[in-house]
Scaffold this active site. Structure first.
Site, short mmCIF file in Angstrom:
data_model
loop_
_atom_site.label_atom_id
_atom_site.label_comp_id
_atom_site.label_asym_id
_atom_site.label_seq_id
_atom_site.Cartn_x
_atom_site.Cartn_y
_atom_site.Cartn_z
N HIS A 271 -39.93 -6.90 64.16
CA HIS A 271 -40.04 -8.25 64.72
C HIS A 271 -40.64 -8.20 66.13
CE1 HIS A 271 -35.87 -7.14 66.15
NE2 HIS A 271 -36.26 -7.76 67.24
N HIS B 238 -39.95 -8.12 73.78
CA HIS B 238 -40.07 -6.79 73.18
C HIS B 238 -40.70 -6.85 71.80
CE1 HIS B 238 -35.96 -8.09 71.80
NE2 HIS B 238 -36.33 -7.52 70.67
N GLU C 80 -38.04 -13.24 66.93
CA GLU C 80 -36.79 -13.43 67.64
C GLU C 80 -37.11 -14.25 68.89
OE1 GLU C 80 -35.16 -9.72 69.14
OE2 GLU C 80 -33.18 -10.61 69.47
CO CO Z 1 -35.07 -7.68 69.03
#
Ligand code: CO
Length: 134
Positions: free
Chosen positions: A79, A7, A130
């Site tokens: 992020h 994502h 991440e």
């Molecule tokens: Co995230």
């Protein structure tokens, strides 16, 4: 080692408003807001054909995105999340190459119930990364 883009996370002041924009303007499939007190955020996930968008709104006093929104009052990309097969192997390999893992260096349960880690943006082109175990 690096896998799929899981994502892209966008910090916003109001996830309900932001989700409404994606739903109304883009016709996107959006989730209900999910408070995640242990992460200091409320999230909405938008499902796209090839990945997801994670909308993040600060939750509580010590939210990790509060300062980001002070610097970016209109919101912005916070992020990107890449999948890895094994988060501990990935972490050890990245650390051996000098990358900095944020926090205590141990994976935590992320928003999808899978272990995640964050990597220092200064080591990756100014972008907070991440890692999520696939
Ligand atoms: Co995230």
């Amino acid at each position: 080692m690096i896998g799929k883009l899981n994502h892209v996370a966008i910090a916003v002041r109001d996830v309900t408003k932001a989700a409404e924009v994606y739903h109304r303007v883009f016709g996107a499939q959006v989730s209900d807001p999910m408070p995640q007190p242990e992460h200091g955020v409320t999230t909405v996930f938008i499902t796209l054909p090839n990945t997801k968008i994670e909308l993040l709104e600060p939750l509580g006093q010590a939210s990790p995105i509060a300062r980001f929104l002070e610097r970016n009052p209109d919101g912005g990309i916070h992020h990107v999340c890449y999948e890895v097969d094994d988060i501990e192997i990935a972490r050890d390999r990245l650390k051996a190459q000098g990358a900095r893992v944020l926090g205590d260096g141990h994976a935590k349960m992320g928003a999808h119930g899978k272990p995640v880690l964050f990597l220092h943006p200064k080591d990756f082109c100014g972008t907070l990364i991440e890692l999520e175990q696939a």
